[in-house]
Design a protein around this motif. Structure first.
Motif, short mmCIF file in Angstrom:
data_model
loop_
_atom_site.label_atom_id
_atom_site.label_comp_id
_atom_site.label_asym_id
_atom_site.label_seq_id
_atom_site.Cartn_x
_atom_site.Cartn_y
_atom_site.Cartn_z
N ASP A 211 -23.22 -4.37 51.42
CA ASP A 211 -24.04 -3.72 52.45
C ASP A 211 -23.40 -2.39 52.85
O ASP A 211 -24.09 -1.37 53.02
CB ASP A 211 -24.18 -4.61 53.68
N ALA A 214 -23.83 0.08 49.98
CA ALA A 214 -25.20 0.59 49.89
C ALA A 214 -25.43 1.69 50.93
O ALA A 214 -26.04 2.73 50.62
CB ALA A 214 -26.19 -0.55 50.10
N ALA A 229 -29.38 -1.07 47.47
CA ALA A 229 -29.02 -2.47 47.62
C ALA A 229 -29.60 -3.31 46.47
O ALA A 229 -28.94 -4.23 45.96
CB ALA A 229 -29.50 -2.99 48.97
#
Length: 237
Positions: A211, A214, A229
């Motif tokens: 996360d 991304a 993602a």
């Protein structure tokens, strides 16, 4: 009563013709020490020899000094990481996929092997022990990130860039090259910060690593975070 001197662990002599085995063992021992010592800059040939179970003089048949041994370790680790990044990118379908795969391989390797990552990027080796050229093998890592990022961010404006080059000439080309290099450098700096903080402060309530990556790549590519993602899920599954 005098305390007994520390003895190197017993080691069987390599059979004739297997000197290369000792070299491999020395390299593995040095790599292990660099990755695990609290202060890797204090490593000595005596420590490496003790780790393998040989006399320090045995090392000189393979490496002229400690700096040469450490440089060999660094080059092997850089080559390992570069190959990992190239293999990950080889499965990419487009420039964005290439960049995501390279960066994911870099970040995950750094988090999964913190000692080896510290050896390459975060070590505190004095220049007189390990010359700057020892890190020259890492230049291709940065160059691959620069080229991959440029393919993403400049691909859509390729025609415009070619027209500008025709009109303004070499000076603008040099400026564009400088911007490309700086953009790649800033992305690499961000990834290094992510890996270093993740490794050094693991007790923080970190979000999932992918996360964070991304979001980081979205900032540097101006692409939607969900798109990145989705690519990360493909390359890290």
């Amino acid at each position: 009563m005098t305390a007994p001197r520390e003895q190197a662990p017993a080691r069987r002599r390599n059979p004739r013709g297997q000197g290369q085995l000792l070299k491999t063992q020395l390299v593995e021992a040095a790599a292990r020490l660099l990755a695990t010592l609290d202060h890797p800059e204090t490593i000595t040939l005596r420590q490496v020899a003790r780790e393998v179970g040989v006399a320090p003089a045995s090392i000189y048949g393979h490496f002229p000094d400690l700096g040469a041994l450490i440089e060999h370790v660094l080059r092997l680790r850089y080559a390992e990481l570069a190959e990992l990044m190239d293999q990950a990118a080889s499965r990419a379908a487009d420039p964005l996929g290439d960049l995501v795969a390279r960066c994911a391989a870099y970040v995950h390797w750094g988090v999964e092997q913190p000692g080896s990552y510290r050896t390459l990027i975060g070590s505190r080796m004095p220049a007189d022990l390990v010359p700057h050229t020892a890190h020259g093998a890492g230049a291709q890592l940065l160059e691959s990130v620069i080229a991959s990022l440029a393919a993403v961010t400049e691909g859509e404006a390729e025609g415009e860039a070619e027209a500008d080059a025709d009109i303004h000439g070499a000076s603008d080309q040099a400026a564009a090259q400088q911007r490309r290099w700086q953009a790649g450098l800033m992305l690499w700096t961000a990834m290094h910060g992510l890996v270093s903080l993740y490794n050094d402060h693991g007790n923080l309530p970190w979000p999932p690593l992918d996360d964070l990556l991304a979001d980081l790549l979205a900032l540097h590519t101006a692409r939607p975070t969900p798109d990145i993602a989705a690519l990360l899920r493909l390359v890290t599954k």
